[in-house]
Design a protein around this motif. Structure first.
Motif, short mmCIF file in Angstrom:
data_model
loop_
_atom_site.label_atom_id
_atom_site.label_comp_id
_atom_site.label_asym_id
_atom_site.label_seq_id
_atom_site.Cartn_x
_atom_site.Cartn_y
_atom_site.Cartn_z
N GLY A 266 14.32 -10.64 -6.17
CA GLY A 266 14.60 -11.48 -7.33
C GLY A 266 14.36 -10.75 -8.65
N SER B 207 11.23 -14.47 -0.86
CA SER B 207 11.68 -14.58 0.53
C SER B 207 11.01 -13.51 1.37
N ALA C 6 15.33 -19.23 -3.34
CA ALA C 6 15.04 -20.12 -4.47
C ALA C 6 16.08 -21.24 -4.56
N ARG D 18 7.74 -19.09 -8.87
CA ARG D 18 8.50 -17.88 -8.52
C ARG D 18 8.61 -17.82 -7.00
N ASP E 235 15.69 -13.27 -2.55
CA ASP E 235 14.81 -14.21 -3.25
C ASP E 235 15.63 -15.29 -3.95
N ASP E 236 16.77 -14.90 -4.52
CA ASP E 236 17.61 -15.89 -5.21
C ASP E 236 18.13 -16.95 -4.25
N THR F 96 9.06 -19.52 1.46
CA THR F 96 9.61 -19.56 0.11
C THR F 96 8.75 -18.83 -0.88
N ARG G 118 16.96 -23.70 -12.10
CA ARG G 118 16.68 -22.42 -11.43
C ARG G 118 17.36 -21.30 -12.18
N SER H 152 17.63 -17.22 -11.34
CA SER H 152 17.29 -16.20 -10.34
C SER H 152 16.30 -16.79 -9.35
N ASN H 153 15.11 -16.19 -9.22
CA ASN H 153 14.15 -16.66 -8.22
C ASN H 153 13.01 -17.47 -8.83
#
Length: 314
Positions: free
Chosen positions: A51, A125, A136, A122, A132-133, A174, A271, A273-274
């Motif tokens: 992310g 993953s 999220a 934040r 990560d995105d 997460t 949201r 990004s992450n």
């Protein structure tokens, strides 16, 4: 004569050794019996991209003083030392401030009490195949689904294609370091703006609940447990938002707890990004018959959410 005979065998022995070596080299060149160096070797998978955000900023300093004064008008009448305390906020207790942070502000005025809560999470993953995105987005989708937003087209606006809509909060993968970063006294859920102790709300579960605002009915009491006959004003109903992060929604809840005055909570969740950001802004009038203005609260909550999004991009 004996020594000469012994030397005669040496050239023949050398020729035999050369032939043996050549034969071994030739066997490996034709590939017939040579093993494939790739056979049986594991393939290396490309890890998903991390992310954009690796840490989170201090939350209580994220809201400018000018905005706090506008969001908490009751603090203006307090002595200076108490104003400083109110505007300083109360940081939420979390286990890892690089993964989740939050802050809470509250001010009581002669006409109404206001409370502001922000929560930043934040998401990380732990699955190398999932970015990560993407993780999220799954967490954000669960929050959106939990809010039960009404659909303008009359169709279900639940889970977008390609995302997980499993109800519930963040699972261990997460990257959530703790539960919602909110003041335990604040009540409600920072994810969707609902309060478990309330009886009336806007949204899919109560489409006829009051929304206040320009077409609302200030001064009209709402009987506990019964929705208002005035539907949410057009454009002020809970909905998805454009132009805020990668995905965003707004929830607007009007409710009464027991015999207390009605209180309205506007939540904006987005949201980028992450990182998932929640802004929750609540007003409770001093008079039981008063109805908080939906349009005003939504404008202020959206303005703060936009400011937080801009700060994340800096």
């Amino acid at each position: 004569m004996q020594p000469k005979a012994r030397h005669a065998y040496l050239p023949g022995l050398a020729a035999l050794l050369v032939a043996v070596v050549a034969g071994c080299s030739g066997g490996g060149a034709d590939g017939g019996s040579a093993a494939d160096p790739k056979a049986g070797s594991p393939t290396t998978a490309t890890a998903a991209a991390p992310g954009k955000y690796r840490t989170l900023r201090e939350p209580c300093g994220a809201v400018p003083l000018s905005m706090l004064k506008d969001l908490l008008p009751g603090a203006a009448s307090l002595p200076e030392d108490q104003q400083t305390k109110v505007y300083g906020g109360t940081a939420a207790v979390t286990y890892d401030t690089d993964r989740r942070v939050g802050c809470n502000w509250k001010a009581d005025g002669a006409d109404a009490s206001h409370q502001l809560v922000i929560d930043l999470e934040r998401v990380v993953s732990y699955d190398p195949a999932v970015s990560d995105d993407d993780r999220a987005q799954e967490v954000y989708t669960r929050k959106e689904t939990s809010a039960a937003l009404p659909s303008p087209s009359g169709t279900n606006t639940g889970t977008p294609p390609g995302t997980s809509g499993t109800p519930g909060d963040s699972s261990p993968d997460t990257g959530s370091a703790t539960g919602p970063a909110t003041d335990p006294k604040a009540g409600g859920d920072p994810d969707n703006g609902t309060n478990p102790n309330t009886t009336t709300q806007t949204g899919a579960s109560s489409p006829a609940a009051p929304s206040g605002g320009a077409s609302g009915s200030p001064g009209t009491p709402v009987t506990p447990g019964s929705p208002s006959e005035t539907p949410p004003a057009e454009g002020l109903e809970p909905r998805l938002l454009d132009g805020l992060g990668d995905a965003a929604f707004l929830n607007d809840v009007l409710a009464r707890s027991g015999s207390a005055a009605q209180h309205r909570t506007v939540s904006v969740v987005f949201r980028t990004s992450n990182v998932i950001v929640t802004v929750r802004y609540t007003e409770q009038p001093a008079l039981p018959a008063a109805v908080p203005d939906s349009a005003e609260l939504q404008d202020k909550a959206r303005a703060l959410a936009k400011r937080l999004a801009e700060e994340l991009d800096e």
